[in-house]
Design a protein around this motif. Sequence first.
Motif, PDB file in Angstrom:
ATOM      1  N   LYS A 214      22.656   7.550 -33.679  1.00 58.11           N
ATOM      2  CA  LYS A 214      21.329   6.971 -33.817  1.00 58.11           C
ATOM      3  C   LYS A 214      21.440   5.460 -34.008  1.00 58.11           C
ATOM      4  O   LYS A 214      22.083   4.991 -34.953  1.00 58.11           O
ATOM      5  N   PHE A 215      20.819   4.724 -33.074  1.00 54.35           N
ATOM      6  CA  PHE A 215      20.867   3.266 -33.169  1.00 54.35           C
ATOM      7  C   PHE A 215      20.235   2.790 -34.471  1.00 54.35           C
ATOM      8  O   PHE A 215      19.272   3.373 -34.952  1.00 54.35           O
ATOM      9  N   GLY A 216      20.777   1.704 -34.995  1.00 50.57           N
ATOM     10  CA  GLY A 216      20.216   1.123 -36.202  1.00 50.57           C
ATOM     11  C   GLY A 216      18.976   0.293 -35.902  1.00 50.57           C
ATOM     12  O   GLY A 216      18.556   0.154 -34.748  1.00 50.57           O
ATOM     13  N   ASP A 217      18.382  -0.246 -36.968  1.00 50.82           N
ATOM     14  CA  ASP A 217      17.225  -1.140 -36.803  1.00 50.82           C
ATOM     15  C   ASP A 217      17.722  -2.467 -36.278  1.00 50.82           C
ATOM     16  O   ASP A 217      18.730  -2.986 -36.737  1.00 50.82           O
ATOM     17  N   ARG A 218      16.962  -3.039 -35.340  1.00 48.98           N
ATOM     18  CA  ARG A 218      17.469  -4.239 -34.682  1.00 48.98           C
ATOM     19  C   ARG A 218      16.730  -5.497 -35.093  1.00 48.98           C
ATOM     20  O   ARG A 218      15.566  -5.447 -35.507  1.00 48.98           O
ATOM     21  N   VAL A 219      17.420  -6.605 -34.915  1.00 54.56           N
ATOM     22  CA  VAL A 219      16.742  -7.890 -35.009  1.00 54.56           C
ATOM     23  C   VAL A 219      16.823  -8.546 -33.637  1.00 54.56           C
ATOM     24  O   VAL A 219      17.682  -8.204 -32.823  1.00 54.56           O
ATOM     25  N   GLU A 220      15.920  -9.463 -33.393  1.00 59.05           N
ATOM     26  CA  GLU A 220      15.933 -10.216 -32.136  1.00 59.05           C
ATOM     27  C   GLU A 220      16.211 -11.667 -32.495  1.00 59.05           C
ATOM     28  O   GLU A 220      15.512 -12.251 -33.320  1.00 59.05           O
ATOM     29  N   VAL A 221      17.271 -12.240 -31.890  1.00 58.89           N
ATOM     30  CA  VAL A 221      17.614 -13.637 -32.185  1.00 58.89           C
ATOM     31  C   VAL A 221      17.158 -14.512 -31.032  1.00 58.89           C
ATOM     32  O   VAL A 221      17.460 -14.243 -29.869  1.00 58.89           O
ATOM     33  N   LYS A 222      16.435 -15.570 -31.382  1.00 57.04           N
ATOM     34  CA  LYS A 222      15.914 -16.494 -30.367  1.00 57.04           C
ATOM     35  C   LYS A 222      16.561 -17.866 -30.500  1.00 57.04           C
ATOM     36  O   LYS A 222      17.360 -18.099 -31.399  1.00 57.04           O
ATOM     37  N   ASN A 223      16.173 -18.761 -29.601  1.00 61.45           N
ATOM     38  CA  ASN A 223      16.624 -20.150 -29.639  1.00 61.45           C
ATOM     39  C   ASN A 223      18.119 -20.312 -29.435  1.00 61.45           C
ATOM     40  O   ASN A 223      18.784 -21.052 -30.146  1.00 61.45           O
ATOM     41  N   LEU A 224      18.636 -19.604 -28.476  1.00 62.90           N
ATOM     42  CA  LEU A 224      20.058 -19.733 -28.151  1.00 62.90           C
ATOM     43  C   LEU A 224      20.166 -20.657 -26.953  1.00 62.90           C
ATOM     44  O   LEU A 224      19.736 -20.302 -25.861  1.00 62.90           O
ATOM     45  N   SER A 233      25.964 -16.066 -32.297  1.00 64.09           N
ATOM     46  CA  SER A 233      24.874 -15.459 -33.068  1.00 64.09           C
ATOM     47  C   SER A 233      25.121 -13.966 -33.245  1.00 64.09           C
ATOM     48  O   SER A 233      24.801 -13.396 -34.288  1.00 64.09           O
ATOM     49  N   ILE A 234      25.702 -13.330 -32.238  1.00 60.16           N
ATOM     50  CA  ILE A 234      25.976 -11.893 -32.338  1.00 60.16           C
ATOM     51  C   ILE A 234      27.027 -11.643 -33.414  1.00 60.16           C
ATOM     52  O   ILE A 234      26.864 -10.766 -34.273  1.00 60.16           O
ATOM     53  N   ASP A 235      28.094 -12.428 -33.373  1.00 59.21           N
ATOM     54  CA  ASP A 235      29.152 -12.242 -34.366  1.00 59.21           C
ATOM     55  C   ASP A 235      28.600 -12.452 -35.775  1.00 59.21           C
ATOM     56  O   ASP A 235      28.938 -11.726 -36.706  1.00 59.21           O
ATOM     57  N   TYR A 236      27.735 -13.453 -35.915  1.00 57.87           N
ATOM     58  CA  TYR A 236      27.150 -13.703 -37.226  1.00 57.87           C
ATOM     59  C   TYR A 236      26.292 -12.515 -37.683  1.00 57.87           C
ATOM     60  O   TYR A 236      26.393 -12.048 -38.817  1.00 57.87           O
ATOM     61  N   GLU A 237      25.462 -12.016 -36.764  1.00 57.41           N
ATOM     62  CA  GLU A 237      24.545 -10.923 -37.105  1.00 57.41           C
ATOM     63  C   GLU A 237      25.295  -9.642 -37.467  1.00 57.41           C
ATOM     64  O   GLU A 237      24.877  -8.906 -38.361  1.00 57.41           O
ATOM     65  N   ILE A 238      26.379  -9.376 -36.762  1.00 57.62           N
ATOM     66  CA  ILE A 238      27.133  -8.149 -37.055  1.00 57.62           C
ATOM     67  C   ILE A 238      27.580  -8.168 -38.519  1.00 57.62           C
ATOM     68  O   ILE A 238      27.395  -7.195 -39.255  1.00 57.62           O
ATOM     69  N   VAL A 239      28.134  -9.309 -38.937  1.00 54.53           N
ATOM     70  CA  VAL A 239      28.620  -9.414 -40.320  1.00 54.53           C
ATOM     71  C   VAL A 239      27.448  -9.353 -41.300  1.00 54.53           C
ATOM     72  O   VAL A 239      27.487  -8.642 -42.306  1.00 54.53           O
ATOM     73  N   ARG A 240      26.380 -10.071 -40.981  1.00 50.81           N
ATOM     74  CA  ARG A 240      25.232 -10.087 -41.892  1.00 50.81           C
ATOM     75  C   ARG A 240      24.653  -8.690 -42.082  1.00 50.81           C
ATOM     76  O   ARG A 240      24.414  -8.234 -43.206  1.00 50.81           O
ATOM     77  N   GLN A 241      24.467  -7.995 -40.963  1.00 51.16           N
ATOM     78  CA  GLN A 241      23.874  -6.659 -41.055  1.00 51.16           C
ATOM     79  C   GLN A 241      24.811  -5.685 -41.771  1.00 51.16           C
ATOM     80  O   GLN A 241      24.358  -4.817 -42.525  1.00 51.16           O
TER      81      GLN A 241
END
Length: 486
Positions: A214-224, A233-241
């Motif tokens: 089951k996929f987790g809840d997602r965030v959408e990152v803008k301004n790339l 940004s993906i690497d950062y988000e993986i660690v943050r989540q």
Amino acid sequence: MNLESALLKYEPIIGIEIHAQLNTKSKAYCGDGNEFGAIPNTRTSPVSLGHPGTLPKFNKEIINHALKLGLALDCEITRWMHFDRKNYFYADLPKGYQITQDKTPICRKGQILIRLENNETKNIELTRIHMEEDSGKSIHDLDPFNTLIDLNRAGVPLLEIVTEPVIRTSKEAYEYVTEIRKLLRYLEICDGNMEEGSMRCDVNISIMPIGSEKFGDRVEVKNLNSIRNVQRSIDYEIVRQAKVLDGGEKVKVETRTFDAPSGKTSAMRKKEAAHDYRYFPEPDLNPIKIEENHLIDIKSKMPALPNELFKKFTENYGLSNYDALVIIEQKEIAQYFEQLVQFTTNFKTAANWVMVNIKSYLNQQAIEINSFPVSAEKMGLLIQMIDENLISNSLANQKLFPEMIKNPNEHPQSIAEKNDWISSDSEEELLSLVTKIIDENPSESERLKNGEKKLIGFFMGKIMKASNGTADPKKIAQILNKSLSQ
Ligand code: ADP
Ligand code: MG
């Protein structure tokens, strides 16, 4: 918690939305010019301003652009479609709605091949591509007290390209965006310039415990604004989540913004809590029908695409994967190479000249291949001269090539003749040259014979000089070794 430890525990799921601004002359629904960098609010007829009573007139060029991309990505093409209104209120959207495609995107499905390490490949599946319009631009950092609005961009045509949630690593995301940009440029429908915003990416990221379905809840990152920042940004988000989940909390579904200097994302707004856009079919534009003939026509005008060229360069020309990839990176370079191999079958050497000599000249001069003065034909003649031992490789590199750039219309052989660079490379002549130099330097040759290897350089220098630099150093070394061992 770092990326490595996060990835031991969680599996990332990534989906990407790319907005590509199409390089049509005018905007999507009116004749206003579509150009980057114009003085703010000078491409703003009443249609762009969304004045009541104005009517959109669809720019048909957009369809051709969308079809090219759809065909290149192997999509299913929708034959009967309409536009929809997506209603929302924002200062840079004067109409109060965006004209887009909700239920009938022009392309569905499709995929693109990406290349990963160790010659691995992966198909990234697409969900859809649809046509829509850009909004104006809100400028927050020019005036300390106000937000400024530039409506030049309002109504600029866009294609939105949406992937399935099939991307698994930041590297795959990097390669995916790189491939899409390359394709847009090959098709000449978008310049792919992320800094100027003509290609924009939104990255959706979630993580789930390894083994979960089951996929987790997602965030959408803008301004790339670069492909590198997509990856960061993906690497950062993986660690943050991962930290959020490890702390026993839930990842908030939200839109986040990426800050390039710090490499961090921060919350921008809650994901429009099932924001109601009140989509409905756009009443001011006719539905569109794609005729079979139209598709056939577009197909017949498609340029060779990067993956076809890759296949051709590696299979027919025997180039390494690496060389082929370097050459197809840019369409114009690939085209130059294709012209060049009309004049030589020495494909590997031709590839080297393009990748090394020509590319570094272009870099030095900060010019594009289209401004490179020497024709592919003349470069082909140069390679032929080397193959026929008319000129040594080193002279060709160091002397003849720069001279050809200065005199691009002259035949390379006549340049070489004028400058006395033609090799006197018959074995006999070289042998007599070598013998002469050995005889002239008896004590040095005795020492070299006795094992003082550093004297090789001394002899090479003398012989090269005596040959006026035309001799092939490799051959001299061979002959020199032979003569001394006798
Ligand atoms: P929205 O309309 O909210 O932008 P979409 O359904 O169009 O949502 O999906 C946007 C992108 O998010 C797509 O690329 C999709 O693959 C991706 N996506 C959907 N679910 C997830 C998830 N759980 N994790 C990561 N990406 C996802
Ligand atoms: Mg979206």
